[in-house]
Design an enzyme around this catalytic site. Structure first.
Site, mmCIF file in Angstrom:
data_model
loop_
_atom_site.group_PDB
_atom_site.id
_atom_site.type_symbol
_atom_site.label_atom_id
_atom_site.label_comp_id
_atom_site.label_asym_id
_atom_site.label_seq_id
_atom_site.Cartn_x
_atom_site.Cartn_y
_atom_site.Cartn_z
ATOM 1 N N ASP A 27 0.858 -1.167 0.000
ATOM 2 C CA ASP A 27 0.000 0.000 0.000
ATOM 3 C C ASP A 27 0.906 1.232 0.000
ATOM 4 O O ASP A 27 2.088 1.153 0.355
ATOM 5 C CB ASP A 27 -0.902 -0.029 1.234
ATOM 6 C CG ASP A 27 -1.880 1.133 1.249
ATOM 7 O OD1 ASP A 27 -2.508 1.389 0.217
ATOM 8 O OD2 ASP A 27 -1.999 1.791 2.303
ATOM 9 N N ASP A 29 -0.307 5.117 0.738
ATOM 10 C CA ASP A 29 -0.636 6.077 1.790
ATOM 11 C C ASP A 29 -0.556 5.415 3.159
ATOM 12 O O ASP A 29 -1.254 4.442 3.430
ATOM 13 C CB ASP A 29 -2.050 6.637 1.573
ATOM 14 C CG ASP A 29 -2.138 7.516 0.340
ATOM 15 O OD1 ASP A 29 -1.356 8.468 0.240
ATOM 16 O OD2 ASP A 29 -2.994 7.240 -0.524
#
Length: 343
Positions: A27, A29
Site C-alpha cells: 500500500d 498512503d
C-alpha cells in the site's frame, strides 16, 4: 510456509520476509509515504528488499493519480518505480466496468485523472455530465478540492437507473496534517442522495486482488499495509499472508480488537519489518510469550509482564486477545497493558 489459516496469533518467520516471499504488494498512503513525503525508513528498507531480489509492487486504493504520476513520485522520493509497478483501484474499477459494458461505452467519471486514464485504457469513454448519454457512473477519489457539484452529477445519472461503480470505499485517507475524508465518505454522499448501492472494486474486495495478480504475476506475495479493513482484509480474502505496519491509521488498540479477517500474519513498526524475520509467539500456561514478554487474559483485561522490544509485547498481547476473542471481537480492557509499550 503459509500461516493464512491461523488467526489465533501473529506468525513467526525464521527468515527475512523479503526472502520468504517473492513479491511485496505495498500500500502507499500510510506505508510508503504520507502527505507526499516518504515515511521514515521506507526508502532504505525498500531499496534493500529490492536489492535482495524481492519484486516490489505498489497497490493503492487511491484512484486520483495515474500509475505514471505515482511512479514518478516514488522515484523522486528515492524509490525507483515504473508505471507497470503501480496498481490502482481506478484500474480495478475500470476492468469491472469494461466487463459489463461494450467497448466505446460512455462512462460518467466522478473523480480525478487516474480514473479517466484507467477507463480509456479499457476502451471506455469518460464523460463529465449526466446529460452526455453515459451508460454507467464510475466514482473515485477526486482530491480535497473536488467540487460538490460532481456528486450531484453522479446522483442525477444514478437516479435514472444507470449502474454505479466505485473504486473503493475507504472512509479516510492519511495526510501530512492528519486523517482526512476519503473516497468512501464521498460514496456515502451519493448513496444518501440516491439510495443506490455501488459495485466496489478496491481493497478488500476480489476485483482489486484479481487486478493485482494479473498485473504482477506474483507467485508468493505478501500484502503490506496500514489498514485492517482494506489491506489486511484484502489479503485475507485473497488467501495470502500480510504484514501490518504501524505507520498509518491503525493503532495498537485497534489491532488487539481485530476480528479474524482483520488479523495480519505479521506486525511491525515500519517497513524495516520486511528485512527481518519475525519472532515466534508461543503458548505457555494459558499465556503467550514473545521475546521477553508474557501476555495473558485475567478477569476482564489483558495483562503484560516482562521487558524487551515493545513490538514483542504487542505480538504477545495480540495472541492473548485473539485467543480470547476466537472468531469474535476482543472486548477486553487493553489500556493498562499497552501503556508501557509506547505504541
Amino acid at each position: 510456509m503459509s500461516h493464512q489459516q491461523d488467526r489465533s496469533r501473529p506468525s513467526g518467520s525464521s527468515t527475512a520476509l523479503s526472502e520468504a516471499y517473492d513479491t511485496a504488494l505495498l500500500d502507499l498512503d500510510g506505508v510508503v509515504y504520507a502527505g507526499g513525503e516518504a515515511i521514515g525508513h521506507a526508502v532504505e528498507s525498500l531499496a534493500e528488499a529490492r536489492a535482495g531480489g524481492m519484486h516490489l509492487a505498489y497497490v493503492t486504493n487511491n484512484a486520483l493519480r495515474t500509475p505514471d504520476a505515482v511512479a514518478e513520485h516514488l522515484t523522486e522520493l528515492g524509490v525507483p518505480a515504473e508505471p507497470s509497478d503501480v496498481i490502482t483501484s481506478a484500474q480495478a474499477v475500470a476492468r469491472l466496468v469494461a466487463d459489463q459494458l461494450p467497448p466505446g461505452a460512455r462512462v460518467l467519471a466522478i473523480g480525478g485523472e487516474g480514473l479517466r486514464v484507467a477507463l480509456r485504457e479499457r476502451g471506455l469513454v469518460p464523460v463529465e455530465s449526466a446529460d452526455d448519454d453515459p451508460a454507467a457512473v464510475a466514482q473515485g477519489y477526486g482530491g480535497p478540492d473536488m467540487a460538490w457539484g460532481r456528486f450531484a452529477e453522479a446522483s442525477y445519472a444514478i437516479r435514472r437507473g444507470l449502474p454505479w461503480f466505485a473504486s473503493n470505499t475507504d472512509l479516510t485517507i492519511p495526510g501530512a496534517r492528519g486523517i482526512a475524508p476519503g473516497n468512501g465518505a464521498a460514496v456515502e454522499v451519493v448513496r444518501i442522495a440516491t439510495g443506490a448501492e455501488p459495485q466496489v472494486a478496491g481493497k478488500p474486495l476480489p476485483p482489486m486482488h484479481r487486478e493485482t495478480v494479473l498485473r504482477t504475476g506474483a507467485k508468493r506475495p505478501i500484502v503490506v499495509g496500514d489498514r485492517l479493513d482494506t489491506d489486511i482484509e484484502g489479503a485475507f480474502n485473497g488467501g495470502v499472508d500480510s504484514l501490518l505496519v504501524l505507520t498509518g491509521v491503525t493503532d495498537a488498540g485497534q489491532l488487539l480488537a481485530a476480528p479474524p479477517q482483520h488479523r495480519p500474519t505479521y506486525v511491525d513498526r515500519d517497513l524495516r519489518g520486511l528485512l527481518t524475520g519475525q519472532p515466534e509467539v508461543t503458548p505457555a500456561d494459558e499465556a503467550y510469550r514473545c521475546g521477553g514478554w508474557t501476555a495473558a487474559v485475567r478477569g476482564d483485561g489483558l495483562v503484560l509482564e516482562g521487558e524487551g522490544e515493545a513490538l514483542d509485547g504487542l505480538r504477545a498481547l495480540c495472541a492473548a486477545a485473539w485467543s480470547f476473542a476466537g472468531s469474535g471481537v476482543c472486548g477486553l480492557e487493553t489500556g493498562k497493558a499497552l501503556a508501557g509499550l509506547g505504541l
